[in-house]
Design a protein around this motif. Structure first.
Motif, PDB file in Angstrom:
ATOM      1  N   LEU A  60       0.711  -1.386   0.007  1.00 29.80           N
ATOM      2  CA  LEU A  60      -0.048  -0.018   0.008  1.00 29.80           C
ATOM      3  C   LEU A  60       0.775   1.246  -0.205  1.00 29.80           C
ATOM      4  N   TYR A  61       2.113   1.212   0.250  1.00 32.14           N
ATOM      5  CA  TYR A  61       3.026   2.417   0.367  1.00 32.14           C
ATOM      6  C   TYR A  61       4.163   2.076  -0.570  1.00 32.14           C
ATOM      7  N   PHE A  62       4.503   3.075  -1.281  1.00 33.25           N
ATOM      8  CA  PHE A  62       5.441   3.296  -2.488  1.00 33.25           C
ATOM      9  C   PHE A  62       6.307   4.352  -2.260  1.00 33.25           C
ATOM     10  N   TYR A  63       7.540   4.004  -2.612  1.00 36.35           N
ATOM     11  CA  TYR A  63       8.716   5.030  -2.700  1.00 36.35           C
ATOM     12  C   TYR A  63       9.357   4.959  -3.676  1.00 36.35           C
ATOM     13  N   TRP A  64       9.965   6.242  -4.040  1.00 40.58           N
ATOM     14  CA  TRP A  64      11.006   6.207  -4.956  1.00 40.58           C
ATOM     15  C   TRP A  64      12.605   6.926  -4.325  1.00 40.58           C
ATOM     16  N   TYR A  65      13.337   6.109  -4.605  1.00 40.85           N
ATOM     17  CA  TYR A  65      14.839   6.557  -4.425  1.00 40.85           C
ATOM     18  C   TYR A  65      15.750   6.767  -5.273  1.00 40.85           C
ATOM     19  N   ARG A  66      16.643   7.534  -5.509  1.00 42.79           N
ATOM     20  CA  ARG A  66      17.672   7.600  -6.466  1.00 42.79           C
ATOM     21  C   ARG A  66      19.187   7.216  -5.921  1.00 42.79           C
ATOM     22  N   GLN A  67      20.027   7.215  -6.926  1.00 41.96           N
ATOM     23  CA  GLN A  67      21.392   6.920  -6.395  1.00 41.96           C
ATOM     24  C   GLN A  67      22.226   7.308  -7.573  1.00 41.96           C
ATOM     25  N   ILE A  68      23.081   8.393  -7.456  1.00 42.88           N
ATOM     26  CA  ILE A  68      23.654   8.923  -8.347  1.00 42.88           C
ATOM     27  C   ILE A  68      25.015   8.165  -8.385  1.00 42.88           C
ATOM     28  N   LEU A  69      25.682   7.903  -9.474  1.00 43.18           N
ATOM     29  CA  LEU A  69      26.833   6.894  -9.594  1.00 43.18           C
ATOM     30  C   LEU A  69      27.916   7.516  -8.441  1.00 43.18           C
ATOM     31  N   GLY A  70      28.170   6.310  -7.564  1.00 43.49           N
ATOM     32  CA  GLY A  70      29.121   6.404  -6.744  1.00 43.49           C
ATOM     33  C   GLY A  70      28.880   7.195  -5.261  1.00 43.49           C
ATOM     34  N   GLN A  71      27.265   7.501  -5.260  1.00 46.26           N
ATOM     35  CA  GLN A  71      27.067   8.162  -4.108  1.00 46.26           C
ATOM     36  C   GLN A  71      25.989   7.256  -3.376  1.00 46.26           C
ATOM     37  N   LYS A  72      25.621   8.034  -2.566  1.00 45.09           N
ATOM     38  CA  LYS A  72      24.564   7.168  -1.469  1.00 45.09           C
ATOM     39  C   LYS A  72      23.269   7.183  -2.248  1.00 45.09           C
ATOM     40  N   VAL A  73      22.548   6.045  -1.832  1.00 47.97           N
ATOM     41  CA  VAL A  73      20.821   5.899  -2.156  1.00 47.97           C
ATOM     42  C   VAL A  73      20.150   7.081  -1.436  1.00 47.97           C
ATOM     43  N   ASN A 108      -2.371   6.098  -0.397  1.00 48.69           N
ATOM     44  CA  ASN A 108      -3.692   6.302  -0.840  1.00 48.69           C
ATOM     45  C   ASN A 108      -3.689   7.563  -1.578  1.00 48.69           C
ATOM     46  N   ASN A 109      -3.267   7.454  -2.811  1.00 46.94           N
ATOM     47  CA  ASN A 109      -3.069   8.357  -3.793  1.00 46.94           C
ATOM     48  C   ASN A 109      -2.670   9.749  -3.698  1.00 46.94           C
ATOM     49  N   GLU A 110      -1.598   9.779  -2.556  1.00 45.93           N
ATOM     50  CA  GLU A 110      -1.115  11.262  -2.370  1.00 45.93           C
ATOM     51  C   GLU A 110       0.284  10.828  -1.679  1.00 45.93           C
ATOM     52  N   ILE A 111       1.003  12.158  -1.716  1.00 47.66           N
ATOM     53  CA  ILE A 111       2.403  12.217  -1.426  1.00 47.66           C
ATOM     54  C   ILE A 111       2.016  12.023   0.031  1.00 47.66           C
ATOM     55  N   SER A 112       3.010  11.339   0.883  1.00 48.43           N
ATOM     56  CA  SER A 112       2.902  11.488   2.317  1.00 48.43           C
ATOM     57  C   SER A 112       4.422  12.078   2.676  1.00 48.43           C
ATOM     58  N   GLU A 113       5.523  11.834   2.184  1.00 48.50           N
ATOM     59  CA  GLU A 113       6.786  12.516   2.617  1.00 48.50           C
ATOM     60  C   GLU A 113       7.333  12.806   1.304  1.00 48.50           C
ATOM     61  N   LYS A 114       8.317  13.898   1.387  1.00 46.25           N
ATOM     62  CA  LYS A 114       9.152  14.149  -0.036  1.00 46.25           C
ATOM     63  C   LYS A 114      10.421  14.870   0.421  1.00 46.25           C
ATOM     64  N   SER A 115      11.449  14.577  -0.093  1.00 50.66           N
ATOM     65  CA  SER A 115      12.739  15.105   0.004  1.00 50.66           C
ATOM     66  C   SER A 115      12.856  16.415  -0.506  1.00 50.66           C
ATOM     67  N   GLU A 116      13.925  17.178  -0.217  1.00 43.63           N
ATOM     68  CA  GLU A 116      14.231  18.408  -1.088  1.00 43.63           C
ATOM     69  C   GLU A 116      14.787  18.351  -2.434  1.00 43.63           C
ATOM     70  N   ILE A 117      15.161  17.108  -2.649  1.00 40.11           N
ATOM     71  CA  ILE A 117      15.303  16.608  -4.075  1.00 40.11           C
ATOM     72  C   ILE A 117      13.954  16.833  -4.804  1.00 40.11           C
ATOM     73  N   PHE A 118      13.244  16.491  -4.397  1.00 41.04           N
ATOM     74  CA  PHE A 118      11.813  15.989  -5.029  1.00 41.04           C
ATOM     75  C   PHE A 118      11.072  17.607  -5.237  1.00 41.04           C
ATOM     76  N   ASP A 119      11.598  18.347  -6.289  1.00 44.18           N
ATOM     77  CA  ASP A 119      11.082  19.592  -6.608  1.00 44.18           C
ATOM     78  C   ASP A 119      10.071  19.613  -7.787  1.00 44.18           C
ATOM     79  N   ASP A 120       9.680  20.827  -7.996  1.00 42.84           N
ATOM     80  CA  ASP A 120       8.603  20.944  -8.932  1.00 42.84           C
ATOM     81  C   ASP A 120       8.749  20.335 -10.255  1.00 42.84           C
TER      82      ASP A 120
END
Lengths: 114, 113
Positions: free
Chosen positions: A30-43, A51-63
Protein backbone atom coordinates in the motif's frame (compact mmCIF):
# COMPACT_ATOMS: atom_id res chain seq x y z
CA UNK A 1 8.42 -14.85 -4.23
CA UNK A 2 6.67 -11.60 -5.20
CA UNK A 3 8.95 -8.78 -6.30
CA UNK A 4 8.96 -5.17 -7.35
CA UNK A 5 9.58 -4.67 -11.07
CA UNK A 6 10.72 -1.56 -12.91
CA UNK A 7 10.77 -0.52 -16.55
CA UNK A 8 12.75 0.39 -18.48
CA UNK A 9 16.00 -0.98 -17.11
CA UNK A 10 17.93 1.73 -18.96
CA UNK A 11 16.85 5.02 -20.48
CA UNK A 12 18.85 7.62 -22.36
CA UNK A 13 17.31 11.02 -22.94
CA UNK A 14 18.24 14.50 -24.03
CA UNK A 15 18.39 17.32 -21.52
CA UNK A 16 15.04 19.08 -21.29
CA UNK A 17 13.01 16.03 -22.28
CA UNK A 18 10.36 14.45 -20.12
CA UNK A 19 10.84 10.91 -18.84
CA UNK A 20 8.48 8.54 -17.08
CA UNK A 21 9.88 5.72 -15.01
CA UNK A 22 7.54 2.88 -14.23
CA UNK A 23 7.26 0.54 -11.29
CA UNK A 24 4.96 -2.34 -10.45
CA UNK A 25 4.98 -2.73 -6.67
CA UNK A 26 4.22 -5.98 -4.87
CA UNK A 27 0.51 -6.55 -5.37
CA UNK A 28 -0.87 -6.22 -1.84
CA UNK A 29 1.45 -3.39 -0.81
CA UNK A 30 0.00 0.00 0.00
CA UNK A 31 3.00 2.31 0.45
CA UNK A 32 5.30 3.20 -2.39
CA UNK A 33 8.62 4.98 -2.57
CA UNK A 34 11.14 6.35 -5.03
CA UNK A 35 14.83 6.60 -4.26
CA UNK A 36 17.71 7.57 -6.48
CA UNK A 37 21.44 6.87 -6.48
CA UNK A 38 23.84 9.03 -8.42
CA UNK A 39 26.83 7.01 -9.58
CA UNK A 40 29.23 6.45 -6.68
CA UNK A 41 27.00 8.18 -4.16
CA UNK A 42 24.47 7.21 -1.49
CA UNK A 43 20.95 5.98 -2.06
CA UNK A 44 18.72 9.03 -1.47
CA UNK A 45 15.03 9.15 -0.62
CA UNK A 46 12.84 11.11 -3.04
CA UNK A 47 9.20 10.56 -2.17
CA UNK A 48 6.69 8.29 -0.48
CA UNK A 49 3.12 7.76 -1.62
CA UNK A 50 0.05 6.35 0.05
CA UNK A 51 -3.65 6.43 -0.68
CA UNK A 52 -3.10 8.37 -3.90
CA UNK A 53 -1.16 11.17 -2.38
CA UNK A 54 2.36 12.08 -1.43
CA UNK A 55 3.01 11.40 2.25
CA UNK A 56 6.62 12.60 2.45
CA UNK A 57 9.15 14.09 0.08
CA UNK A 58 12.75 15.18 0.24
CA UNK A 59 14.35 18.44 -0.89
CA UNK A 60 15.41 16.70 -4.09
CA UNK A 61 11.79 16.15 -5.09
CA UNK A 62 11.10 19.60 -6.55
CA UNK A 63 8.48 20.80 -9.03
CA UNK A 64 10.20 18.94 -11.85
CA UNK A 65 9.20 15.63 -10.29
CA UNK A 66 5.77 14.09 -9.94
CA UNK A 67 4.42 10.69 -9.00
CA UNK A 68 1.23 8.95 -9.93
CA UNK A 69 -0.55 5.67 -9.50
CA UNK A 70 -2.50 5.67 -12.76
CA UNK A 71 -4.09 2.28 -12.22
CA UNK A 72 -4.18 -0.49 -9.65
CA UNK A 73 -0.75 -1.81 -10.43
CA UNK A 74 1.64 0.86 -11.76
CA UNK A 75 3.45 3.57 -9.83
CA UNK A 76 5.26 6.16 -11.95
CA UNK A 77 7.87 8.85 -11.47
CA UNK A 78 7.85 11.66 -14.01
CA UNK A 79 10.65 14.12 -14.53
CA UNK A 80 9.27 16.99 -16.60
CA UNK A 81 12.40 18.60 -17.97
CA UNK A 82 15.46 16.48 -17.32
CA UNK A 83 18.79 17.99 -16.34
CA UNK A 84 22.25 16.48 -16.59
CA UNK A 85 22.30 16.03 -12.83
CA UNK A 86 19.20 13.81 -12.98
CA UNK A 87 21.40 11.04 -14.36
CA UNK A 88 21.19 8.30 -11.74
CA UNK A 89 19.75 4.92 -10.84
CA UNK A 90 16.14 5.28 -9.75
CA UNK A 91 14.78 2.65 -7.39
CA UNK A 92 11.16 2.00 -6.57
CA UNK A 93 10.21 0.33 -3.30
CA UNK A 94 7.01 -0.82 -1.69
CA UNK A 95 5.80 -2.03 1.67
CA UNK A 96 2.58 -3.26 3.21
CA UNK A 97 2.73 -0.88 6.15
CA UNK A 98 4.92 2.19 6.55
CA UNK A 99 6.86 1.47 9.68
CA UNK A 100 7.15 -2.01 10.97
CA UNK A 101 7.34 -3.72 7.61
CA UNK A 102 10.44 -3.80 5.51
CA UNK A 103 10.64 -2.00 2.18
CA UNK A 104 11.23 -4.15 -0.90
CA UNK A 105 13.19 -2.57 -3.73
CA UNK A 106 13.03 -3.04 -7.46
CA UNK A 107 16.09 -3.56 -9.67
CA UNK A 108 16.22 0.09 -10.69
CA UNK A 109 16.15 2.17 -13.87
CA UNK A 110 19.42 3.65 -15.01
CA UNK A 111 18.69 7.12 -16.41
CA UNK A 112 21.30 8.92 -18.48
CA UNK A 113 20.65 12.52 -19.47
CA UNK A 114 22.81 13.84 -22.30
CA UNK B 1 21.08 12.29 7.76
CA UNK B 2 22.17 8.73 8.55
CA UNK B 3 22.42 8.12 12.30
CA UNK B 4 24.87 5.26 11.96
CA UNK B 5 28.62 4.84 11.59
CA UNK B 6 30.16 1.93 9.72
CA UNK B 7 33.69 1.12 8.57
CA UNK B 8 34.05 1.94 4.88
CA UNK B 9 35.38 -1.46 3.88
CA UNK B 10 36.13 -4.97 5.11
CA UNK B 11 37.49 -8.17 3.65
CA UNK B 12 36.45 -11.68 4.59
CA UNK B 13 37.73 -15.06 3.46
CA UNK B 14 35.21 -17.24 1.68
CA UNK B 15 33.59 -19.70 4.08
CA UNK B 16 34.45 -17.68 7.15
CA UNK B 17 32.05 -15.59 9.20
CA UNK B 18 31.78 -11.93 8.24
CA UNK B 19 31.13 -9.63 11.18
CA UNK B 20 30.03 -6.15 10.17
CA UNK B 21 29.87 -3.58 12.96
CA UNK B 22 27.63 -0.54 13.21
CA UNK B 23 27.52 2.27 15.76
CA UNK B 24 24.21 3.98 16.40
CA UNK B 25 24.87 5.74 19.69
CA UNK B 26 21.99 8.22 19.30
CA UNK B 27 19.34 5.58 18.62
CA UNK B 28 16.08 6.27 20.39
CA UNK B 29 13.82 3.79 22.09
CA UNK B 30 11.33 3.54 19.24
CA UNK B 31 13.88 2.91 16.49
CA UNK B 32 14.68 -0.40 14.89
CA UNK B 33 18.06 -1.35 13.47
CA UNK B 34 17.76 -2.50 9.86
CA UNK B 35 20.38 -4.02 7.60
CA UNK B 36 20.23 -3.89 3.83
CA UNK B 37 22.82 -4.73 1.22
CA UNK B 38 23.38 -3.60 -2.36
CA UNK B 39 25.12 -5.85 -4.82
CA UNK B 40 26.79 -3.89 -7.61
CA UNK B 41 24.15 -1.19 -8.29
CA UNK B 42 21.22 -3.55 -7.93
CA UNK B 43 18.30 -2.50 -5.74
CA UNK B 44 18.95 -2.61 -2.00
CA UNK B 45 18.05 -5.96 -0.52
CA UNK B 46 16.61 -6.37 2.96
CA UNK B 47 18.62 -8.65 5.24
CA UNK B 48 17.35 -8.45 8.80
CA UNK B 49 16.12 -6.06 11.46
CA UNK B 50 15.74 -5.93 15.22
CA UNK B 51 14.73 -3.73 18.12
CA UNK B 52 16.65 -5.00 21.13
CA UNK B 53 16.82 -8.77 21.00
CA UNK B 54 19.24 -10.67 18.83
CA UNK B 55 17.68 -11.91 15.62
CA UNK B 56 18.51 -14.68 13.16
CA UNK B 57 17.09 -15.59 9.79
CA UNK B 58 18.21 -17.64 6.82
CA UNK B 59 20.56 -14.92 5.66
CA UNK B 60 22.23 -13.58 8.77
CA UNK B 61 22.26 -12.93 12.49
CA UNK B 62 21.93 -9.55 14.15
CA UNK B 63 23.52 -8.94 17.53
CA UNK B 64 22.42 -5.74 19.30
CA UNK B 65 24.25 -4.61 22.42
CA UNK B 66 22.28 -4.26 25.61
CA UNK B 67 22.49 -0.46 25.51
CA UNK B 68 21.44 -0.59 21.82
CA UNK B 69 24.23 1.78 20.85
CA UNK B 70 25.84 -0.65 18.48
CA UNK B 71 25.13 -3.82 16.56
CA UNK B 72 26.88 -6.46 14.49
CA UNK B 73 25.60 -8.20 11.40
CA UNK B 74 26.97 -11.72 11.07
CA UNK B 75 27.05 -13.65 7.82
CA UNK B 76 27.98 -17.08 9.17
CA UNK B 77 29.63 -18.56 6.07
CA UNK B 78 30.43 -15.82 3.58
CA UNK B 79 30.36 -16.68 -0.11
CA UNK B 80 31.60 -14.71 -3.10
CA UNK B 81 28.00 -13.70 -3.78
CA UNK B 82 27.95 -11.86 -0.45
CA UNK B 83 30.35 -9.25 -1.85
CA UNK B 84 28.27 -6.06 -1.58
CA UNK B 85 27.82 -2.78 0.24
CA UNK B 86 26.08 -3.36 3.57
CA UNK B 87 23.97 -0.60 5.09
CA UNK B 88 23.00 -0.29 8.72
CA UNK B 89 19.93 1.94 9.09
CA UNK B 90 17.94 3.05 12.11
CA UNK B 91 14.30 3.57 11.47
CA UNK B 92 11.34 4.51 13.67
CA UNK B 93 8.71 1.89 14.31
CA UNK B 94 5.88 4.42 14.48
CA UNK B 95 4.74 7.80 13.24
CA UNK B 96 7.10 9.76 15.44
CA UNK B 97 9.57 9.73 12.59
CA UNK B 98 9.82 9.52 8.84
CA UNK B 99 9.11 6.15 7.33
CA UNK B 100 11.63 6.42 4.53
CA UNK B 101 15.06 4.83 4.77
CA UNK B 102 18.18 6.98 5.20
CA UNK B 103 21.15 5.23 3.63
CA UNK B 104 24.65 6.13 4.71
CA UNK B 105 27.80 5.12 2.87
CA UNK B 106 27.75 1.58 4.28
CA UNK B 107 30.53 -1.00 4.48
CA UNK B 108 31.89 -2.47 1.29
CA UNK B 109 32.42 -6.16 2.07
CA UNK B 110 34.72 -8.06 -0.24
CA UNK B 111 34.69 -11.83 0.10
CA UNK B 112 38.03 -13.24 -0.99
CA UNK B 113 38.36 -16.73 -2.50
Amino acid sequence: EPEVTQTPSHQVTQMGQEVILRCVPISNHLYFYWYRQILGQKVEFLVSFYNNEISEKSEIFDDQFSVERPDGSNFTLKIRSTKLEDSAMYFCASTLEPYQETQYFGPGTRLLVL
Amino acid sequence: DAKTTQPPSMDCAEGRAANLPCNHSTISGNEYVYWYRQIHSQGPQYIIHGLKNNETNEMASLIITEDRKSSTLILPHATLRDTAVYYCIVRPQDQTGANNLFFGTGTRLTVIP
